[in-house]
Design an enzyme around this catalytic site. Structure first.
Site: not given
Length: 298
Positions: A19, A42, A105, A123, A152, A172
């Site tokens: 982050h 994700h 995120s 997701e 994704g 990620d």
């Protein structure tokens, strides 16, 4: 396939690295007036309680965000700008002080975006997807955010290139299954073909697994062959070696390190991380093996 829950790991040292890099990258990209599309392949649940049952179970935030908040550089120097901006965003989600709420995120991105920017969130985990829907609904963001219960890696590239020709894609996955490493590479290759000037950010764990060590090397090869610039940052907080308990049991160390690899990174990112990474390694060190690396090319 659906056993991984990021709520157990929210605010750990890997989140701090991811982050910090994400915020520094977005800050630069948002300096231009043209709309930006951000894709998170994700997304997770989006928002986490650090005083909840999941976080209490692992306690990983105590060795990540919470340690960073309490620590000061030994030389008395101020925190690097990238770290200060990261902590500033966390503070925005905790107006009464402390750090009871941790933004994932999706919420960090949305917090920084402007009204004309767009955010696409993917997701698949059924529980996290439901929670993400509920969390995003609280924002009343209208068309700015799209939540998709899709893979994704299979679907996100359809948004590339966006109408504004400006995009940041964050990859990620949990890497719970080994195939995630290969899927990151496949998706990145497809995304570059569709939109060669987009910015692509990959988070990955650094663990004793061949795929984890091959991933940044193969991403570097991909970027170099495509004639694209790249940046690779890693943060290690402890040894990856197994240890023994007083009873003779073997103890795994937990995640010792993680990395961020970016293709087409902002030119401002490397100097910012050059200042931030040494401080993160110092402040989040769990043993004498703490270290960092920063490399770039193109």
């Amino acid at each position: 396939m659906f056993s991984y829950r990021h709520a157990f790991h929210a605010g750990n040292h890997a989140d701090v690295l991811k982050h910090t890099v994400l915020i520094a990258t977005l800050t630069h990209l948002l300096e231009k007036d043209a709309a930006l599309t951000v894709v998170d392949t994700h997304a997770g649940a989006g928002l986490y309680r650090l005083d909840g049952d999941y976080a209490d179970t692992s306690g990983e935030a105590a060795e990540g965000l919470l340690r960073l908040i309490a620590a000061k550089p030994k030389d008395g120097a101020p925190l690097a700008d990238a770290i200060a901006r990261y902590l500033g965003v966390i503070a925005d989600f905790n107006p009464k002080g402390g750090a009871k709420v941790y933004p994932g995120s999706p919420f960090i991105i949305q917090h920084l975006l402007r009204d004309h920017d767009r955010l696409k969130l993917y997701e698949l985990h059924p529980t996290d997807a439901k929670t993400l829907d509920a969390n995003i609904a609280q924002l009343d963001a209208g068309r700015q955010i799209a939540v998709l219960r899709e893979d994704g890696f299979l679907s996100a590239s359809k948004f590339l290139p966006p109408p504004s020709r400006r995009a940041l894609v964050l990859m990620d996955p949990s890497y719970e299954i080994k195939s995630d490493y290969g899927r990151v590479l496949e998706f990145a290759a497809e995304a570059l073909k569709r939109f060669a000037t987009g910015t692509y950010a990959v988070w990955y764990p650094i663990i004793p697994r061949p795929e984890a060590h091959d991933l940044p090397r193969r991403l570097k090869t991909m970027a170099t062959k495509a004639g694209k610039s790249w940046l690779h940052a890693t943060l290690t907080v402890k040894s990856s070696k197994l240890t023994s308990t007083p009873t003779g049991e073997t103890k795994r160390p937990g995640l010792p390190a993680s990395g961020m690899f970016l293709i087409n990174p902002p030119f401002t990112l490397k100097p910012q991380l050059a200042a931030a990474l040494p401080q993160l390694a110092e402040l989040l060190a769990q043993d004498r093996h703490a270290a960092f690396s920063l490399d770039s090319g193109g």
